[in-house]
Design a protein around this motif. Structure first.
Motif, short mmCIF file in Angstrom:
data_model
loop_
_atom_site.label_atom_id
_atom_site.label_comp_id
_atom_site.label_asym_id
_atom_site.label_seq_id
_atom_site.Cartn_x
_atom_site.Cartn_y
_atom_site.Cartn_z
N ARG A 240 48.33 43.96 34.34
CA ARG A 240 47.06 44.01 35.07
C ARG A 240 46.81 45.38 35.70
NH1 ARG A 240 46.76 38.31 38.46
NH2 ARG A 240 46.68 36.92 36.65
N LEU A 241 47.86 45.97 36.24
CA LEU A 241 47.67 47.19 37.04
C LEU A 241 47.70 48.49 36.24
CD1 LEU A 241 49.83 46.20 40.13
CD2 LEU A 241 47.34 46.43 40.04
N PHE A 242 48.32 48.49 35.09
CA PHE A 242 48.48 49.75 34.36
C PHE A 242 47.12 50.39 34.04
CE2 PHE A 242 49.32 52.55 30.73
CZ PHE A 242 50.26 53.38 31.33
N LEU A 243 46.18 49.59 33.61
CA LEU A 243 44.87 50.13 33.22
C LEU A 243 44.01 50.55 34.41
CD1 LEU A 243 44.00 47.67 30.32
CD2 LEU A 243 44.85 50.02 30.14
N THR B 32 53.82 56.06 33.18
CA THR B 32 54.11 55.14 32.08
C THR B 32 54.23 53.70 32.59
OG1 THR B 32 56.52 55.30 32.31
CG2 THR B 32 55.43 56.96 30.90
N LYS B 33 54.14 52.76 31.66
CA LYS B 33 54.33 51.35 32.03
C LYS B 33 55.73 51.12 32.57
CE LYS B 33 51.08 48.56 29.44
NZ LYS B 33 50.91 47.50 28.45
N GLU B 34 56.70 51.83 32.02
CA GLU B 34 58.09 51.67 32.48
C GLU B 34 58.23 52.12 33.93
OE1 GLU B 34 57.23 53.19 29.52
OE2 GLU B 34 57.79 51.45 28.29
N GLU B 35 57.61 53.24 34.29
CA GLU B 35 57.65 53.71 35.68
C GLU B 35 56.96 52.71 36.60
OE1 GLU B 35 57.57 58.59 35.46
OE2 GLU B 35 55.67 57.51 35.27
N GLU C 83 56.54 49.48 36.06
CA GLU C 83 57.35 48.26 36.15
C GLU C 83 58.51 48.44 37.11
OE1 GLU C 83 60.11 45.50 33.27
OE2 GLU C 83 58.31 46.41 32.39
N GLU C 84 59.18 49.58 37.06
CA GLU C 84 60.30 49.85 37.97
C GLU C 84 59.81 49.88 39.42
OE1 GLU C 84 63.38 53.47 38.91
OE2 GLU C 84 62.83 53.12 36.83
N PHE C 85 58.69 50.54 39.65
CA PHE C 85 58.09 50.61 40.98
C PHE C 85 57.76 49.22 41.50
CE2 PHE C 85 54.51 50.89 43.87
CZ PHE C 85 54.87 51.92 44.72
N LEU C 86 57.14 48.39 40.64
CA LEU C 86 56.74 47.04 41.04
C LEU C 86 57.95 46.18 41.36
CD1 LEU C 86 53.86 46.35 38.49
CD2 LEU C 86 53.65 46.94 40.91
N ARG C 87 59.00 46.30 40.56
CA ARG C 87 60.23 45.52 40.82
C ARG C 87 60.76 45.82 42.22
NH1 ARG C 87 61.89 42.78 36.66
NH2 ARG C 87 61.49 43.64 34.62
N LYS C 88 60.84 47.09 42.55
CA LYS C 88 61.35 47.51 43.85
C LYS C 88 60.45 46.99 44.97
CE LYS C 88 62.51 51.72 46.44
NZ LYS C 88 61.53 51.67 47.52
N HIS C 89 59.15 47.20 44.82
CA HIS C 89 58.20 46.77 45.86
C HIS C 89 58.19 45.26 46.05
CE1 HIS C 89 54.92 49.65 47.42
NE2 HIS C 89 56.11 50.15 47.63
#
Length: 173
Positions: A112-115, A128-131, A133-139
């Motif tokens: 949802r958020l990448f775009l 990137t989506k990977e960055e 995703e990593e950020f979201l996991r932490k948050h």
């Protein structure tokens, strides 16, 4: 009664909040929109020009004003609102208030958020989506403690806004 929708950005708080308020015939308040009206600029500009600390102070003040208002309403909080200062405590101390956590997985939020990340100051720097995703996991890990204190928790993955709203309504009865 006051219903406060919380959850991470992209979980659907604004969309579901409007639908829920309409179904209940309650007033609808979007905390971020209220801040933008008062500050006469958008959230992204507030973050860029005055910083997150300034934003959080304004957010707290506007939240307190909403808590003091009379009448039935549905309030969409910002993703970080319940996690800063004593905001969650203030909400939970209101006798006619319930909190609702719109819970989305990291995968759903990433998609949802990448775009739309350019419009989200907290994640606009991620490439990137990977960055992301990593950020979201932490948050999400950091914020889960606050979100999970909600009176009602509804998983939003793979559901339409109407399905989510119906589920929220069924849990409020």
């Amino acid at each position: 009664m006051k219903y406060f929708l919380n959850g991470y950005m992209g979980a659907g708080k604004s969309r579901i909040g409007k639908l829920l308020a309409n179904n209940l015939n309650y007033d609808y308040v979007d905390l971020d929109e209220q801040i933008e009206l008062i500050e006469q600029t958008d959230i992204q500009s507030i973050f860029q020009e005055k910083g997150e600390l300034y934003f959080r102070k304004i957010e707290h003040t506007v939240l307190r004003d909403i808590l003091e208002k009379e009448g039935d309403m549905v309030v969409s909080l910002g993703g970080g609102t319940p996690c800063y200062g004593d905001n969650l405590e203030w909400i939970k101390n209101v006798s006619d208030a319930k909190t609702i956590y719109l819970k989305a997985t990291v995968g759903t939020l990433t998609e949802r958020l990448f775009l739309e990340k350019v419009h989200r100051p907290v994640i606009s720097h991620l490439q990137t989506k990977e960055e992301l995703e990593e950020f979201l996991r932490k948050h999400l890990f950091e914020r889960a403690y606050y979100y999970n204190q909600s009176d009602v928790i509804v998983n939003v993955d793979d559901k339409t806004p109407e399905e989510i709203t119906a589920e929220v309504m069924s849990k409020l009865e």
